[in-house]
Design a protein around this motif. Structure first.
Motif, short mmCIF file in Angstrom:
data_model
loop_
_atom_site.label_atom_id
_atom_site.label_comp_id
_atom_site.label_asym_id
_atom_site.label_seq_id
_atom_site.Cartn_x
_atom_site.Cartn_y
_atom_site.Cartn_z
N HIS A 30 0.85 -1.21 0.00
CA HIS A 30 0.00 0.00 0.00
C HIS A 30 0.87 1.25 0.00
N PHE A 31 1.96 1.22 0.76
CA PHE A 31 2.89 2.35 0.81
C PHE A 31 3.47 2.63 -0.57
N ILE A 32 3.89 1.59 -1.26
CA ILE A 32 4.48 1.74 -2.60
C ILE A 32 3.46 2.27 -3.59
N ASP A 33 2.27 1.68 -3.58
CA ASP A 33 1.24 2.05 -4.56
C ASP A 33 0.70 3.45 -4.31
N TYR A 34 0.49 3.80 -3.04
CA TYR A 34 -0.13 5.09 -2.75
C TYR A 34 0.78 6.25 -3.14
N LEU A 35 2.09 6.07 -2.97
CA LEU A 35 3.03 7.15 -3.27
C LEU A 35 3.58 7.08 -4.69
N LYS A 36 3.05 6.17 -5.49
CA LYS A 36 3.54 6.03 -6.87
C LYS A 36 3.39 7.32 -7.68
N PRO A 37 2.31 8.10 -7.49
CA PRO A 37 2.22 9.37 -8.23
C PRO A 37 3.23 10.41 -7.77
N ASP A 38 3.93 10.14 -6.68
CA ASP A 38 4.89 11.11 -6.14
C ASP A 38 6.33 10.69 -6.37
N ILE A 39 6.68 9.47 -5.95
CA ILE A 39 8.05 8.99 -6.08
C ILE A 39 8.03 7.50 -6.42
N PRO A 40 9.05 7.01 -7.14
CA PRO A 40 9.18 5.56 -7.34
C PRO A 40 9.77 4.90 -6.11
N ILE A 41 9.22 3.76 -5.71
CA ILE A 41 9.71 3.02 -4.53
C ILE A 41 9.94 1.58 -4.94
N ILE A 42 11.11 1.05 -4.59
CA ILE A 42 11.42 -0.35 -4.88
C ILE A 42 11.71 -1.08 -3.57
N GLU A 43 11.57 -2.39 -3.60
CA GLU A 43 11.74 -3.17 -2.37
C GLU A 43 13.21 -3.40 -2.03
N GLU A 44 14.09 -3.47 -3.03
CA GLU A 44 15.52 -3.65 -2.76
C GLU A 44 16.34 -3.06 -3.89
N LEU A 45 17.62 -2.83 -3.60
CA LEU A 45 18.52 -2.24 -4.59
C LEU A 45 18.70 -3.15 -5.79
#
Length: 645
Positions: A273-288
């Motif tokens: 939910h954290f990744i999806d909700y902030l997708k319009p703002d910043i890209p978030i990945i689970e690991e490098l």
């Protein structure tokens, strides 16, 4: 700080307590048990305010009254004793009859008075309630139930001189609570007194920019502290990542010997939910990406600690010093990241992103939501009515009224949540005194030497204000005795259901005696959940703290005892953001309360009530976020909320 069993005392201190808005306090008055001669119309302070009053009033016994009333008269006239003897005898017989009846009347009055005191105080000693089909034993399972009679018996057995703080006022509070059971509570006790509070509505969910490409590199963050500090660090990191046009790697939490909790982000919050909700703002990945995982980040200069970043750093700092590292190494790792982004000046959309992260993107995992909903339901005595914030806090586990089923009176299901910030780290760091004498002073100094060595060294070279001066300035934690007096003065009756958040109360169960005795319907999560229900959280102080956060935020009234507490700040901000101006919060002004408590020996209860209510009401005023203050605590600003005139 994390919360666990109330009967325990922490052996390790937390982070240095912060008072970002600490402007009140109370006085520390101490009285020896048995040192006061009680007034006829008050409960004897020699037994503390809530013990049985029998034999403690100091009133003459009926036999003593009889002897006093039958003492020889000094007005006999000798020269009239001859001819008028029969008339005198008749007069003496009549006087004797009056004296006897007066003696009986006084004896009945004294007996009735003693009986009424015993009845009122015996009701205060009640414990245990059944809430619907759930039986709750208040403060039993964690050994924090304390009856004053038992405490006094223990004191007598140990033959140690003991002291009680605010004995006189506690005695008056006990009487007021016992007599006030049939009285109506103040009309604004459970509500926000100002209509203007409902004019602010949430609107940080709106976006006015395009999604960031995150092409400048990757940002890792390992947040330190407890769950509250970590929450702030995560949302500050989100804003910095957007500022740097970078990609965020799912945050990690640092293991600390203070919190002793290995929980990671996904153990507390719903990461997807954290990744999806902030997708319009910043890209978030689970690991490098794999090509970067083998890099020695410290060797290449990509590790940035709190010592490398000034506290409350402005956006220009990150653009000047951090962005070049990203360009050079493609990765930056923030370690700690506590309070490392200023509240102002911040661009409007960046500030709104911080609010969006805190109030929308961070959602507790289902396991925490389900247990939180269970706690809320039991605090409301299984009332199925939906609270204002339930949906935002516990999602699909929020209880709603079944179709066609009548909701019970809201008055019966209301509860107060109290965050008592009186842990030993806070107490020791304050340099205040709390009525424990030399033994307390030695204990707190020993704790400071282990956990606050810098403070100990500073005391050797710098003159600090005296404990009395600190208290008068509102710089001392509000003691449990002061807290119970404040709640009683505000008008909460003894039947009020209270949820106590926090743990490791300094002084243990004996320090909570006044609170648990005058307000017997006081519980913690350990009391409300069975051993089976709380077992999944037993090894995670952060998850236990999340449960406290849910129950406190959903409460009809939330009372804090320290305005600088990170936990209280986040709870208060959440209640403002989603509460619609209906979620009352009590923020005591400790400096004003200190002046009131200082008159403990002389002030009358009615005057005390009036002054406390006025001081608390003044802190309920509705205002926009002051410049430089946290948006997480003061979301009433154009960046987070919309004002509807």
């Amino acid at each position: 700080m994390p919360y666990s069993n109330l009967s325990q005392m922490p052996t390790i201190g937390g982070n240095t307590p912060t008072d970002d808005d600490d402007d009140g306090g109370g006085d520390d008055q101490v009285k020896e048990l048995g040192s006061r001669i009680p007034a006829r119309n008050s409960i004897s302070s020699t037994r503390m305010s809530f013990s049985s009053p029998r034999g403690s009033l100091g009133s003459p016994t009926p036999s003593q009254l009889a002897l006093l009333s039958l003492s020889p008269s000094s007005s006999t006239n000798g020269h009239l004793s001859g001819a008028y003897e029969p008339k005198k005898a008749k007069k003496n017989k009549k006087n004797t009859w009056y004296r006897q009846n007066m003696t009986v009347g006084l004896a009945v009055f004294v007996g009735f008075f003693l009986l009424m005191n015993w009845w009122m105080l015996s009701r205060i000693q009640e414990r245990g309630r059944t809430r619907g089909d759930v039986t709750v034993q208040f403060l039993k399972s964690n050994s924090t139930t304390v009856f004053i009679r038992e405490e006094l018996h223990k004191i007598g057995r140990e033959n140690k001189p003991q002291k009680t703080t605010y004995a006189r006022l506690l005695s008056k509070a006990a009487h007021a609570l016992a007599e006030g059971e049939s009285k109506a509570e103040p009309k604004d006790l459970w509500a926000e007194p100002y209509v203007r509070a409902s004019s602010w509505t949430p609107c940080s969910h709106t976006h006015n920019w395009k999604p960031s490409e995150g092409k400048n590199g990757y940002v890792m963050v390992t947040a330190n502290g407890g769950i509250n500090q970590q929450r702030v660090a995560v949302c500050n990191a989100v804003a910095v990542v957007r500022l740097l046009n970078a990609t965020l790697v799912l945050p990690k939490f640092m293991y600390s010997s203070v919190w002793q909790d290995s929980s990671q982000f996904g153990d507390i919050y719903q990461d997807q939910h954290f990744i999806d909700y902030l997708k319009p703002d910043i890209p978030i990945i689970e690991e490098l990406p794999k090509e970067l995982q083998s890099l020695d980040l410290e060797a290449i200069g990509s590790v940035v600690t709190d010592t490398d970043i000034v506290k409350e750093a402005k956006p220009s700092f990150y653009l000047k010093y951090i962005l070049p590292i990203l360009h050079l190494n493609r990765i930056v790792h923030f370690v700690g990241f506590g309070n490392r982004l200023a509240s102002d000046p911040i661009p409007h959309e960046l500030q709104r992103l911080r609010c969006r992260c805190n109030f929308h993107a961070l959602r507790f995992i289902p396991k925490i939501q389900e247990a939180g909903a269970l706690l809320i339901n039991r605090m409301r005595q299984n009332d199925k009515g939906l609270g204002h914030l339930d949906h935002y806090l516990v999602g699909p586990f929020a209880q709603s009224t079944n179709k066609g089923q009548k909701t019970r009176s809201a008055k019966k299901s209301r509860y107060l949540a109290l965050h008592l910030r009186f842990e030993i780290d806070m107490v020791a760091h304050s340099l205040c005194e709390f009525g424990g004498g030399e033994e307390e002073m030695r204990e707190l100094e020993a704790y400071r030497e282990v956990h606050f060595p810098a403070l100990v060294e500073l005391k050797k070279t710098k003159k600090f204000p005296s404990p009395k001066e600190l208290r008068s300035e509102g710089l001392c934690p509000l003691m449990p005795e002061e807290t119970v007096l404040m709640l009683a003065a505000l008008g909460f009756n003894r039947r009020t259901h209270i949820y106590l958040a926090g743990a490791h109360i300094y002084g243990g169960s004996s320090r909570l005696a006044a609170l648990t005795t005058l307000f017997p319907n006081l519980v913690t999560k350990e009391n409300l959940l069975s051993s089976t229900e709380i077992l999944p959280f037993s090894n995670s102080s952060s998850q236990l703290a999340a449960l406290d956060f849910i129950v406190c935020t959903a409460a009809d009234v939330f009372a804090m005892t320290d305005s600088g507490s990170q936990f209280s700040s986040l709870v208060a901000g959440y209640r403002i953001y989603y509460g619609g101006g209906k979620m009352a919060t009590i923020r005591p002004n400790k400096r004003r309360l200190a002046d009131i408590f200082e008159r403990n020996n002389t002030i009358e209860w009615k005057v005390f009530e009036t002054r406390v209510r006025k001081a608390v009401r003044q802190n309920k005023r509705v205002f926009s976020r002051p410049v430089g203050r946290s948006v997480y605590r003061y979301p009433r600003c154009r960046d987070c909320m919309c004002y509807n005139e």
